[in-house]
Design a protein around this motif. Structure first.
Motif, mmCIF file in Angstrom:
data_model
loop_
_atom_site.group_PDB
_atom_site.id
_atom_site.type_symbol
_atom_site.label_atom_id
_atom_site.label_comp_id
_atom_site.label_asym_id
_atom_site.label_seq_id
_atom_site.Cartn_x
_atom_site.Cartn_y
_atom_site.Cartn_z
ATOM 1 N N ARG A 104 57.218 6.393 -6.725
ATOM 2 C CA ARG A 104 57.751 7.261 -5.673
ATOM 3 C C ARG A 104 56.853 8.464 -5.434
ATOM 4 N NH1 ARG A 104 63.762 10.103 -5.571
ATOM 5 N NH2 ARG A 104 63.502 11.199 -3.594
ATOM 6 N N SER A 108 54.784 8.696 -1.901
ATOM 7 C CA SER A 108 55.129 9.799 -0.990
ATOM 8 C C SER A 108 53.900 10.637 -0.649
ATOM 9 C CB SER A 108 56.208 10.667 -1.638
ATOM 10 O OG SER A 108 56.519 11.774 -0.815
ATOM 11 N N SER A 112 51.851 10.838 3.165
ATOM 12 C CA SER A 112 51.956 12.121 3.856
ATOM 13 C C SER A 112 50.602 12.737 4.189
ATOM 14 C CB SER A 112 52.755 13.109 2.990
ATOM 15 O OG SER A 112 52.094 13.348 1.761
ATOM 16 N N ASP A 204 56.235 17.901 4.453
ATOM 17 C CA ASP A 204 55.658 17.029 3.427
ATOM 18 C C ASP A 204 55.310 17.793 2.159
ATOM 19 O OD1 ASP A 204 55.894 14.805 5.009
ATOM 20 O OD2 ASP A 204 53.889 14.978 5.870
ATOM 21 N N ASN A 208 56.816 16.573 -1.387
ATOM 22 C CA ASN A 208 55.951 16.163 -2.490
ATOM 23 C C ASN A 208 56.130 17.064 -3.704
ATOM 24 O OD1 ASN A 208 53.980 13.871 -1.691
ATOM 25 N ND2 ASN A 208 53.957 15.203 0.096
ATOM 26 N N ASN A 211 59.290 15.837 -5.446
ATOM 27 C CA ASN A 211 59.036 14.598 -6.186
ATOM 28 C C ASN A 211 58.253 14.857 -7.457
ATOM 29 O OD1 ASN A 211 60.329 13.049 -4.218
ATOM 30 N ND2 ASN A 211 58.450 12.714 -3.053
#
Length: 370
Positions: A104, A108, A112, A204, A208, A211
């Motif tokens: 993930r 991601s 992006s 983004d 990020n 995450n």
């Protein structure tokens, strides 16, 4: 219809029989050595009773057997094993649930970043490498098999996961802080990408970052669960109880002077005693395996194989940025040559002809679906 059901029952029965007699990862593999020792000890005690003891010795042997039979029936072994196994399994599920994933956070970031950036590929590669490096450093702290593969930071450098100047910085930190340091590197890289306007959307950067912090939390939780092991006193108490039951069950038997096939079977074939003891023994082994699932046993979690899978996934996600042409070509070709045959799988046989034919002709698809 009955033929299909009988065939399905036969296949299911064959699968159950195959599972019952499977050796790899089976309960038989866990207990076969102990079972041989137990059986030999049981038969040896029976031989001593029949041929080596006099009448007084047999009387004492029978008294000990009666006492052991009473002892095995009063031992609270089920309570201890139940508590130990439930605690181990809860900890195992918590540990597995907290294990960090890399897909993930890497995917991601790759999706992006704007295409055609001057340092785009280098940034994507470095971000992915640091994520895998953080994962490896996390499990290197708690997994002995992975620690043997990468005993030092130099071995990680030789594997290509670490650069010389990065190793020097990590060597100045304690080992438990190594994953956090790598996450800080990625946070700095995210800040640089945001400063240079490399993200496709203004949100983004925050996504990020979230995450990455989730990845950091998973790494910390994994180390926490692995460090807080089950108390050794509990494992020791359960182990002593199970082995005490096993020793007592060797003497717990019904002894008679009658020489009948039944008495011979009871004396020389410990069927019931061994069955009950090894059920408890397997219960104990399952709890031990769940207490530390990162060893070399085939029933444990294969961390080395997981690391290789994460490396392969990282390389695959990088290809979406480095060489997106092949993937886009496949998507474009599939859009212009789409197939609706797969939709027939969701339709009953009586309705397949009503739905598939209009879809195949491509006329009035909306009404055909209605």
């Amino acid at each position: 219809m009955s033929d299909n059901s009988s065939f399905g029952s036969t296949v299911k029965f064959g699968h159950n029989v195959k599972t019952l007699f499977r050796w790899t990862g089976s309960t038989y593999r866990l207990v076969w050595k102990e079972f041989i020792i137990y059986t030999m000890a049981y038969i040896g005690l029976s031989i001593v009773y029949d041929f080596a003891l006099d009448d007084d010795g047999k009387k004492g042997f029978e008294d000990i057997s009666a006492y052991c039979s009473k002892y095995t029936s009063s031992l609270p072994i089920i309570l201890l094993l139940g508590f130990f196994t439930s605690t181990s399994m809860q900890r195992w599920f918590s540990l597995v649930h907290s294990m960090p994933g890399t897909t993930r956070v890497i995917a991601s970031f790759v999706m992006s970043i704007k295409e055609g950036q001057p340092e785009g590929y280098q940034i994507v590669e470095q971000y992915s490498r640091w994520i895998v490096l953080g994962w490896a450093l996390t499990f290197r702290l708690i997994c002995k098999p992975l620690k043997r593969v990468f005993p030092t930071l130099v071995s990680l450098e030789n594997a290509g996961l670490l650069l010389p100047h990065e190793r020097l910085q990590l060597e100045s930190e304690i080992a438990s802080n190594h994953p956090i340091v790598v996450v800080q590197w990625n946070l700095a890289l995210l800040k640089r990408c945001n400063r240079q306007g490399m993200f496709m959307d203004f949100s983004d950067y925050q996504r990020n970052q979230d995450n990455l912090m989730t990845f950091k939390k998973s790494c910390g939780d994994t180390i926490k669960f692995a460090a807080k092991n089950i108390p050794f006193a509990l494992i020791q108490a359960v182990t002593i109880t199970v082995y005490s039951y096993g020793l007592a069950s060797l003497m717990a038997r019904q002894l008679t002077d009658e020489h009948t096939p039944t008495s011979f079977t009871i004396r020389y074939f410990p069927v019931l005693n061994a069955f009950q003891y090894f059920l408890y023994y397997l219960w104990l082994q399952f709890g031990r395996l769940a207490a530390y699932p990162f060893s070399d046993d085939e029933n444990d979690i294969d961390i080395k194989r997981l690391l290789q899978a994460h490396v392969d996934d990282a390389v695959r996600w990088q290809s979406l940025y480095s060489s997106p042409g092949l993937t886009e070509q496949i998507v474009s070709h599939s859009l212009h040559n789409s197939s609706h045959e797969w939709m027939n799988l969701a339709c009953p046989k009586a309705q397949r002809g009503l739905i598939s034919e209009p879809l195949a002709n491509g006329n009035n698809q909306e009404s055909a679906l209605m």
